[in-house]
Design an enzyme around this catalytic site. Structure first.
Site, mmCIF file in Angstrom:
data_model
loop_
_atom_site.group_PDB
_atom_site.id
_atom_site.type_symbol
_atom_site.label_atom_id
_atom_site.label_comp_id
_atom_site.label_asym_id
_atom_site.label_seq_id
_atom_site.Cartn_x
_atom_site.Cartn_y
_atom_site.Cartn_z
ATOM 1 N N ARG A 66 47.707 44.770 37.454
ATOM 2 C CA ARG A 66 47.929 43.514 38.184
ATOM 3 C C ARG A 66 49.042 42.681 37.566
ATOM 4 N NH1 ARG A 66 42.007 41.438 39.434
ATOM 5 N NH2 ARG A 66 42.703 39.598 38.310
ATOM 6 N N ASP B 28 44.285 46.343 45.683
ATOM 7 C CA ASP B 28 43.409 47.450 46.111
ATOM 8 C C ASP B 28 43.768 48.001 47.495
ATOM 9 O OD1 ASP B 28 42.115 47.008 43.766
ATOM 10 O OD2 ASP B 28 40.197 46.412 44.627
ATOM 11 N N GLY C 27 37.868 37.177 49.518
ATOM 12 C CA GLY C 27 37.131 35.944 49.226
ATOM 13 C C GLY C 27 37.863 34.722 49.765
ATOM 14 N N THR C 28 39.160 34.628 49.480
ATOM 15 C CA THR C 28 39.963 33.483 49.931
ATOM 16 C C THR C 28 40.079 33.465 51.450
ATOM 17 O OG1 THR C 28 41.175 33.599 47.852
ATOM 18 C CG2 THR C 28 42.207 32.332 49.626
HETATM 19 O O1 F6P Z 1 40.323 43.105 43.858
HETATM 20 C C1 F6P Z 1 41.239 43.564 42.948
HETATM 21 C C2 F6P Z 1 40.619 43.949 41.675
HETATM 22 O O2 F6P Z 1 41.723 44.376 40.991
HETATM 23 C C3 F6P Z 1 39.504 45.007 41.689
HETATM 24 O O3 F6P Z 1 39.932 46.318 41.804
HETATM 25 C C4 F6P Z 1 38.805 44.755 40.393
HETATM 26 O O4 F6P Z 1 37.489 45.223 40.404
HETATM 27 C C5 F6P Z 1 38.865 43.282 40.318
HETATM 28 O O5 F6P Z 1 40.053 42.880 40.959
HETATM 29 C C6 F6P Z 1 38.778 42.740 38.920
HETATM 30 O O6 F6P Z 1 39.007 41.377 38.959
HETATM 31 P P1 F6P Z 1 38.722 40.335 37.795
HETATM 32 O O7 F6P Z 1 38.537 41.088 36.532
HETATM 33 O O8 F6P Z 1 39.928 39.467 37.783
HETATM 34 O O9 F6P Z 1 37.513 39.606 38.220
#
Ligand code: F6P
Length: 360
Positions: free
Chosen positions: A287, A140, A117-118
């Site tokens: 994360r 990912d 996205g960024t």
């Molecule tokens: O893009 C990374 C990621 O960890 C995806 O695997 C996951 O679907 C998404 O981010 C979830 O992001 P958030 O809950 O922060 O919107």
């Protein structure tokens, strides 16, 4: 001699362990080269609201190498170009405001750290005339052009540790344990974490699965005397001829929120095998926390390279890991694409040869 005197740095999209390591490397490298750095808060918001940009010097980034998250904050707003921006100074068109503020606070270039996205938003601003360099970020590991991104190794290490823990309890109770990991469109975390953790079944978005085939492989293990099984499911994995399981539909430029693939798989397997089955979702734990040594080093290399490119006037580039080098590639070659797991990837083939089921 570079004409760049002042740069901005921002982090956008979901966070990933290693963002702070990149910020630290950018700030230290730039300051040591005589360039002033402004930290822009909450992604491009730092270029919209006049109180969301702050100077960053080496002292401000001391001690952040090992920290997860991002000291600049981040937002994930889908398509920001779609809606007008309300500020205390009035209502603005998003793109116009960013362009205006970039010049008003006298920036010469930007380092934009973020995922697909960024990268897409940054590319739009690059085409409108902002000199910038991007640093790819995703746990990912699905950004094209780079063999890996910081955060991926940390996420895989966490998933592996979780699978190790699930092994002991699964074996004690002779249960099937299903673990859902992140991976919207690509099964890199599931595959690498699954193989490293010795999973028996790995289900990834690239290979739609048949629950009956997974159940068959679990019952076969029982026949051989291994009366427990570990199943790793990527959140984006699908049953053959069915759609992804979501918790919230896409809206206003936001991608759909995934979740539930692990539970659905566990329910189906309990029904098909008659074995007690439990599921866990690792979710955002993947994360959080401190980046691994590998991710700290990669993030530092990315940050240093981004500043080097800016000083050389090489804009419109994304730094990429192309072992043994960090190389610049045009952002335009990356945006809108997804790096999925190739079906002939050696780790996938090796896992199959070891007897891991992919449910196909
Ligand atoms: O893009 C990374 C990621 O960890 C995806 O695997 C996951 O679907 C998404 O981010 C979830 O992001 P958030 O809950 O922060 O919107």
């Amino acid at each position: 001699m570079s004409s760049v005197k002042k740069i901005g740095v921002l982090t956008g999209g979901g966070d990933a362990p290693g963002l702070n390591a990149v910020i630290r490397a950018v700030v230290k490298t730039a300051c040591n080269a005589g360039v002033t750095v402004l930290g822009l808060e909450n992604s491009f918001d730092g270029l919209i609201y006049s109180d969301m940009a702050r100077p960053l010097g080496p002292k401000d980034v001391t001690g952040i190498l090992r920290l997860g998250g991002t000291i600049l904050g981040t937002v994930n707003r889908g398509n920001p170009f779609a809606v007008p921006i309300e500020t205390s100074e009035g209502t603005f068109n998003y793109a116009d405001r960013v362009m205006e503020m970039f010049h008003k606070i006298e920036l010469d270039a930007l380092v934009c750290i973020g995922g697909d996205g960024t990268l897409g938003i940054s590319y739009e601003f690059y085409k409108r005339g902002i000199p910038l360099v991007c640093v790819p970020k995703t746990i990912d590991n699905d950004i094209v052009g780079t063999t890996s991104c910081f955060g991926f190794d940390t996420a895989v290490s966490f998933a592996t540790d979780a699978i190790d823990r699930l092994h002991t309890t699964a074996e004690a109770h002779r249960r099937v344990m299903v673990v859902e990991v992140m991976g919207r469109n690509a099964g890199w975390i599931a595959l690498h974490g699954g193989v490293a953790g010795g999973a028996d079944v790995i289900l990834i978005p690239e290979i739609p699965y048949e629950p009956e085939k997974v159940a068959e492989s679990i019952l076969k293990r029982d026949e051989l005397g291994a009366r427990f099984s570990i199943v790793v499911v990527a959140e984006g994995a699908t049953v053959k001829n069915q759609g992804r399981i979501i918790v919230e539909a896409a809206h206003g430029g936001h991608a759909e929120r995934l979740g539930g693939a692990g539970k659905a798989c566990a329910d189906a397997l309990e029904h098909l095998t008659g074995k007690e089955t439990r599921h866990v979702v690792l979710g955002h734990l993947q994360r959080g926390g401190a980046p691994t040594a590998f991710d700290r080093a990669l993030a530092t290399r990315f940050g240093g390279k981004a500043v080097e490119l800016i000083l050389r006037g090489q804009f419109g580039k994304m730094v990429a890991n192309n072992p043994p080098d960090i190389v610049p590639i045009p952002i335009g070659e990356v945006v809108g694409k997804t790096k999925t797991v190739p079906l002939d990837y050696d780790l996938l083939q090796t896992a199959r040869a070891l007897g891991v089921s992919f449910g196909d």
